[in-house]
Design an enzyme around this catalytic site. Structure first.
Site, PDB file in Angstrom:
ATOM      1  N   THR A   7       0.855  -1.203   0.000  1.00  0.00           N
ATOM      2  CA  THR A   7       0.000   0.000   0.000  1.00  0.00           C
ATOM      3  C   THR A   7       0.883   1.242   0.000  1.00  0.00           C
ATOM      4  OG1 THR A   7      -1.698   1.243   1.203  1.00  0.00           O
ATOM      5  CG2 THR A   7      -0.187  -0.012   2.561  1.00  0.00           C
ATOM      6  N   SER A   8       0.381   2.309  -0.617  1.00  0.00           N
ATOM      7  CA  SER A   8       1.133   3.568  -0.542  1.00  0.00           C
ATOM      8  C   SER A   8       0.567   4.438   0.580  1.00  0.00           C
ATOM      9  CB  SER A   8       1.044   4.309  -1.878  1.00  0.00           C
ATOM     10  OG  SER A   8      -0.313   4.554  -2.170  1.00  0.00           O
ATOM     11  N   ASP A  65      -8.568  -2.818  -0.256  1.00  0.00           N
ATOM     12  CA  ASP A  65      -9.305  -1.781  -0.957  1.00  0.00           C
ATOM     13  C   ASP A  65     -10.537  -1.437  -0.120  1.00  0.00           C
ATOM     14  OD1 ASP A  65      -9.471  -0.072  -3.165  1.00  0.00           O
ATOM     15  OD2 ASP A  65     -11.081  -1.280  -3.991  1.00  0.00           O
ATOM     16  N   PHE A 140      -7.606   9.787   8.491  1.00  0.00           N
ATOM     17  CA  PHE A 140      -7.388  10.206   7.108  1.00  0.00           C
ATOM     18  C   PHE A 140      -8.691  10.050   6.320  1.00  0.00           C
ATOM     19  CE2 PHE A 140      -7.266   6.056   4.891  1.00  0.00           C
ATOM     20  CZ  PHE A 140      -7.214   5.203   5.978  1.00  0.00           C
ATOM     21  N   GLY A 141      -8.642  10.505   5.083  1.00  0.00           N
ATOM     22  CA  GLY A 141      -9.747  10.286   4.151  1.00  0.00           C
ATOM     23  C   GLY A 141     -11.091  10.743   4.693  1.00  0.00           C
ATOM     24  N   ASP A 143     -12.554   9.847   7.353  1.00  0.00           N
ATOM     25  CA  ASP A 143     -12.689   9.722   8.815  1.00  0.00           C
ATOM     26  C   ASP A 143     -13.473  10.879   9.458  1.00  0.00           C
ATOM     27  OD1 ASP A 143     -11.465   7.272   8.976  1.00  0.00           O
ATOM     28  OD2 ASP A 143      -9.547   8.020   9.721  1.00  0.00           O
ATOM     29  N   LYS A 160     -10.774   4.062  16.822  1.00  0.00           N
ATOM     30  CA  LYS A 160     -11.209   3.694  15.467  1.00  0.00           C
ATOM     31  C   LYS A 160     -10.741   2.283  15.133  1.00  0.00           C
ATOM     32  CE  LYS A 160     -10.303   4.373  10.577  1.00  0.00           C
ATOM     33  NZ  LYS A 160      -9.447   4.967   9.557  1.00  0.00           N
ATOM     34  N   ARG A 166     -11.622  -2.065   8.639  1.00  0.00           N
ATOM     35  CA  ARG A 166     -10.291  -2.650   8.384  1.00  0.00           C
ATOM     36  C   ARG A 166      -9.971  -3.724   9.413  1.00  0.00           C
ATOM     37  NH1 ARG A 166      -8.253   1.822   7.274  1.00  0.00           N
ATOM     38  NH2 ARG A 166      -8.724   1.474   5.092  1.00  0.00           N
TER      39      ARG A 166
HETATM   40  P1  IMP Z   1      -8.640   3.001  -1.160  1.00  0.00           P
HETATM   41  O1  IMP Z   1      -8.836   1.735  -0.422  1.00  0.00           O
HETATM   42  O2  IMP Z   1      -7.275   3.559  -0.919  1.00  0.00           O
HETATM   43  O3  IMP Z   1      -9.019   2.909  -2.609  1.00  0.00           O
HETATM   44  O4  IMP Z   1      -9.611   4.041  -0.458  1.00  0.00           O
HETATM   45  C1  IMP Z   1     -10.667   4.699  -1.100  1.00  0.00           C
HETATM   46  C2  IMP Z   1     -10.876   6.040  -0.443  1.00  0.00           C
HETATM   47  O5  IMP Z   1     -11.403   5.857   0.846  1.00  0.00           O
HETATM   48  C3  IMP Z   1      -9.615   6.879  -0.300  1.00  0.00           C
HETATM   49  O6  IMP Z   1      -9.926   8.223  -0.563  1.00  0.00           O
HETATM   50  C4  IMP Z   1      -9.214   6.712   1.147  1.00  0.00           C
HETATM   51  O7  IMP Z   1      -8.613   7.870   1.666  1.00  0.00           O
HETATM   52  C5  IMP Z   1     -10.557   6.472   1.798  1.00  0.00           C
HETATM   53  N1  IMP Z   1     -10.415   5.557   2.927  1.00  0.00           N
HETATM   54  C6  IMP Z   1      -9.945   4.289   2.896  1.00  0.00           C
HETATM   55  N2  IMP Z   1      -9.948   3.763   4.131  1.00  0.00           N
HETATM   56  C7  IMP Z   1     -10.413   4.733   4.950  1.00  0.00           C
HETATM   57  C8  IMP Z   1     -10.615   4.804   6.344  1.00  0.00           C
HETATM   58  O8  IMP Z   1     -10.341   3.887   7.130  1.00  0.00           O
HETATM   59  N3  IMP Z   1     -11.110   5.965   6.805  1.00  0.00           N
HETATM   60  C9  IMP Z   1     -11.415   7.025   5.999  1.00  0.00           C
HETATM   61  N4  IMP Z   1     -11.221   7.021   4.704  1.00  0.00           N
HETATM   62  C10 IMP Z   1     -10.718   5.875   4.179  1.00  0.00           C
END
Ligand code: IMP
Length: 181
Positions: A7-8, A65, A140-141, A143, A160, A166
């Site tokens: 993962t990045s 994902d 992040f994202g 959240d 969390k 997750r």
């Molecule tokens: P991906 O799994 O990286 O494709 O995530 C899809 C989108 O959901 C991205 O914009 C991530 O930042 C967001 N995301 C993934 N996991 C979480 C999380 O645990 N909390 C909040 N946002 C998330």
């Protein structure tokens, strides 16, 4: 047991690392960005990503994902969560949900584990709701807009990782690993 997580996303790795510690699994971070294939389901995207990555990362490894599925938007942004976050972000979701009373949503995490021959998939899901405003500084994202029991993931901090999508997916994966090896 040691296992590679490709993962990045440093935040995802940190969360997985903590959960791994609780289960005696040592997670090695392979920091690699990859172009996510398209698909109608997270499972399809995860499996295709793992297949693609096996050309450049030596299995065994896993990838993850995630997606946010909002009931009132018929599951949007779902598999497009990453693109939607990059383009309209949490502010954009707030606008889409402006005046909407039905705020229930799911956060889903799908893990694809490639053992060199086959790919095994594990899914974790939590139900929550889209908050009325953007709150909290952790995480992040999405959240700051995904709320469970009155608190957004971004207000929870370490909590969390106790309740997240997750953790649920990783726990299924780790218990399968424990039975298999
Ligand atoms: P991906 O799994 O990286 O494709 O995530 C899809 C989108 O959901 C991205 O914009 C991530 O930042 C967001 N995301 C993934 N996991 C979480 C999380 O645990 N909390 C909040 N946002 C998330």
């Amino acid at each position: 047991m040691k296992i590679k997580f490709v993962t990045s996303n440093r935040n995802k790795f940190r969360e997985a690392e903590e959960i791994g510690k609780d289960h005696g699994v040592d997670i090695e971070w392979v920091d690699r960005e990859y172009l996510e294939p398209q698909g109608d389901e997270l499972e399809t995207v995860a499996v295709k990503s793992a297949e693609m990555l096996s050309d450049c990362v030596t299995p065994p490894f896993f990838i993850e994902d995630s997606g946010l599925f909002i009931d009132a938007l018929n599951g949007f942004p779902g598999v497009y969560s990453s693109y939607v976050f990059k383009t309209i972000g949490n502010e954009g979701i707030m606008k889409l949900m402006d005046g909407v009373d039905r705020r229930r949503a799911s956060f889903v995490s799908v893990i694809a584990y490639h053992d060199g021959e086959t790919i095994k998939v594990f899914r974790g899901e939590v139900r929550g709701r889209i908050s009325e405003n953007i709150r909290g500084t952790y995480g992040f994202g999405y959240d700051p807009i995904f709320e469970i029991n009155g608190k957004t993931f971004a207000e929870m901090g370490a909590e969390k990782n106790e309740v997240s999508h997750r953790r649920k997916a990783l726990e299924k994966f780790f218990s399968w690993l424990a039975k298999t090896f």
